[in-house]
Design a protein around this motif. Structure first.
Motif, mmCIF file in Angstrom:
data_model
loop_
_atom_site.group_PDB
_atom_site.id
_atom_site.type_symbol
_atom_site.label_atom_id
_atom_site.label_comp_id
_atom_site.label_asym_id
_atom_site.label_seq_id
_atom_site.Cartn_x
_atom_site.Cartn_y
_atom_site.Cartn_z
ATOM 1 N N LEU A 35 0.834 -1.205 0.000
ATOM 2 C CA LEU A 35 0.000 0.000 0.000
ATOM 3 C C LEU A 35 0.865 1.250 0.000
ATOM 4 O O LEU A 35 0.612 2.199 -0.743
ATOM 5 N N LYS A 36 1.920 1.266 0.807
ATOM 6 C CA LYS A 36 2.815 2.424 0.860
ATOM 7 C C LYS A 36 3.463 2.674 -0.497
ATOM 8 O O LYS A 36 3.571 3.817 -0.936
ATOM 9 N N GLU A 37 3.869 1.612 -1.166
ATOM 10 C CA GLU A 37 4.462 1.762 -2.496
ATOM 11 C C GLU A 37 3.477 2.431 -3.451
ATOM 12 O O GLU A 37 3.840 3.354 -4.193
ATOM 13 N N GLU A 38 2.232 1.982 -3.430
ATOM 14 C CA GLU A 38 1.224 2.574 -4.323
ATOM 15 C C GLU A 38 0.905 4.019 -3.925
ATOM 16 O O GLU A 38 0.745 4.885 -4.791
ATOM 17 N N VAL A 39 0.813 4.295 -2.627
ATOM 18 C CA VAL A 39 0.559 5.664 -2.173
ATOM 19 C C VAL A 39 1.728 6.570 -2.547
ATOM 20 O O VAL A 39 1.529 7.718 -2.971
ATOM 21 N N ASP A 40 2.949 6.070 -2.433
ATOM 22 C CA ASP A 40 4.119 6.859 -2.833
ATOM 23 C C ASP A 40 4.075 7.206 -4.321
ATOM 24 O O ASP A 40 4.415 8.323 -4.721
ATOM 25 N N GLU A 41 3.644 6.249 -5.145
ATOM 26 C CA GLU A 41 3.518 6.516 -6.582
ATOM 27 C C GLU A 41 2.433 7.559 -6.843
ATOM 28 O O GLU A 41 2.596 8.421 -7.717
ATOM 29 N N LEU A 42 1.339 7.476 -6.096
ATOM 30 C CA LEU A 42 0.286 8.492 -6.207
ATOM 31 C C LEU A 42 0.840 9.864 -5.820
ATOM 32 O O LEU A 42 0.615 10.851 -6.521
ATOM 33 N N TRP A 43 1.549 9.918 -4.711
ATOM 34 C CA TRP A 43 2.124 11.186 -4.245
ATOM 35 C C TRP A 43 3.115 11.738 -5.258
ATOM 36 O O TRP A 43 3.143 12.942 -5.527
ATOM 37 N N ALA A 45 3.037 11.337 -8.493
ATOM 38 C CA ALA A 45 2.243 11.883 -9.606
ATOM 39 C C ALA A 45 1.649 13.236 -9.232
ATOM 40 O O ALA A 45 1.615 14.158 -10.057
ATOM 41 N N ILE A 46 1.209 13.361 -7.989
ATOM 42 C CA ILE A 46 0.653 14.639 -7.534
ATOM 43 C C ILE A 46 1.740 15.711 -7.492
ATOM 44 O O ILE A 46 1.549 16.829 -7.985
ATOM 45 N N LYS A 47 2.891 15.375 -6.896
ATOM 46 C CA LYS A 47 3.987 16.347 -6.783
ATOM 47 C C LYS A 47 4.483 16.804 -8.148
ATOM 48 O O LYS A 47 4.869 17.961 -8.319
ATOM 49 N N ALA A 48 4.483 15.876 -9.110
ATOM 50 C CA ALA A 48 4.956 16.199 -10.459
ATOM 51 C C ALA A 48 3.895 16.915 -11.284
ATOM 52 O O ALA A 48 4.130 17.238 -12.446
ATOM 53 N N ASP A 49 2.738 17.159 -10.675
ATOM 54 C CA ASP A 49 1.623 17.808 -11.361
ATOM 55 C C ASP A 49 1.264 17.077 -12.650
ATOM 56 O O ASP A 49 1.018 17.687 -13.683
ATOM 57 N N PRO A 51 -0.982 14.888 -15.282
ATOM 58 C CA PRO A 51 -2.380 15.080 -15.682
ATOM 59 C C PRO A 51 -3.316 14.306 -14.750
ATOM 60 O O PRO A 51 -2.948 13.269 -14.190
ATOM 61 N N GLN A 52 -4.524 14.807 -14.596
ATOM 62 C CA GLN A 52 -5.490 14.206 -13.678
ATOM 63 C C GLN A 52 -5.736 12.734 -13.989
ATOM 64 O O GLN A 52 -5.922 11.928 -13.075
ATOM 65 N N GLU A 53 -5.710 12.350 -15.253
ATOM 66 C CA GLU A 53 -5.921 10.948 -15.619
ATOM 67 C C GLU A 53 -4.841 10.060 -14.987
ATOM 68 O O GLU A 53 -5.132 8.972 -14.500
ATOM 69 N N ARG A 54 -3.611 10.519 -14.991
ATOM 70 C CA ARG A 54 -2.513 9.751 -14.379
ATOM 71 C C ARG A 54 -2.694 9.655 -12.864
ATOM 72 O O ARG A 54 -2.468 8.602 -12.272
ATOM 73 N N VAL A 55 -3.103 10.755 -12.234
ATOM 74 C CA VAL A 55 -3.342 10.741 -10.793
ATOM 75 C C VAL A 55 -4.475 9.758 -10.471
ATOM 76 O O VAL A 55 -4.388 8.980 -9.516
#
Length: 82
Positions: A35-43, A45-49, A51-55
């Motif tokens: 779960l942490k690995e997936e949340v880190d990938e989400l974070w 994507a958010i930090k890199a701004d 596109p919303q589809e990727r987030v």
């Protein structure tokens, strides 16, 4: 995005993960690590701004991992309860 589309996307991601990694049970520590690995990938994507589809894709992956843990029970607390 409609709830139906979200749940369909989570289900498809979960099917993909099962096909790739199998349906084995996780313990709590393994679940947290995945779960942490997936949340880190989400974070990331958010930090890199991204596109919303990727987030959204990353958020779907987070949700799929939660569903996986809930579906398969905990290997140490509920072994083979699938």
């Amino acid at each position: 995005m409609l709830r139906r589309h979200i749940t369909e996307a989570i289900s498809a991601e979960l099917d993909r993960a099962y096909a790739k990694h199998g349906r084995g049970q996780w313990g709590r520590h393994e679940f947290y690590g995945m779960l942490k690995e997936e949340v880190d990938e989400l974070w990331d994507a958010i930090k890199a701004d991204e596109p919303q589809e990727r987030v959204r894709e990353e958020a779907i992956q987070v949700a799929a991992m939660v569903f996986r843990y809930l579906e398969n029970a905990d290997r140490y607390r509920e072994p083979n309860k699938v």
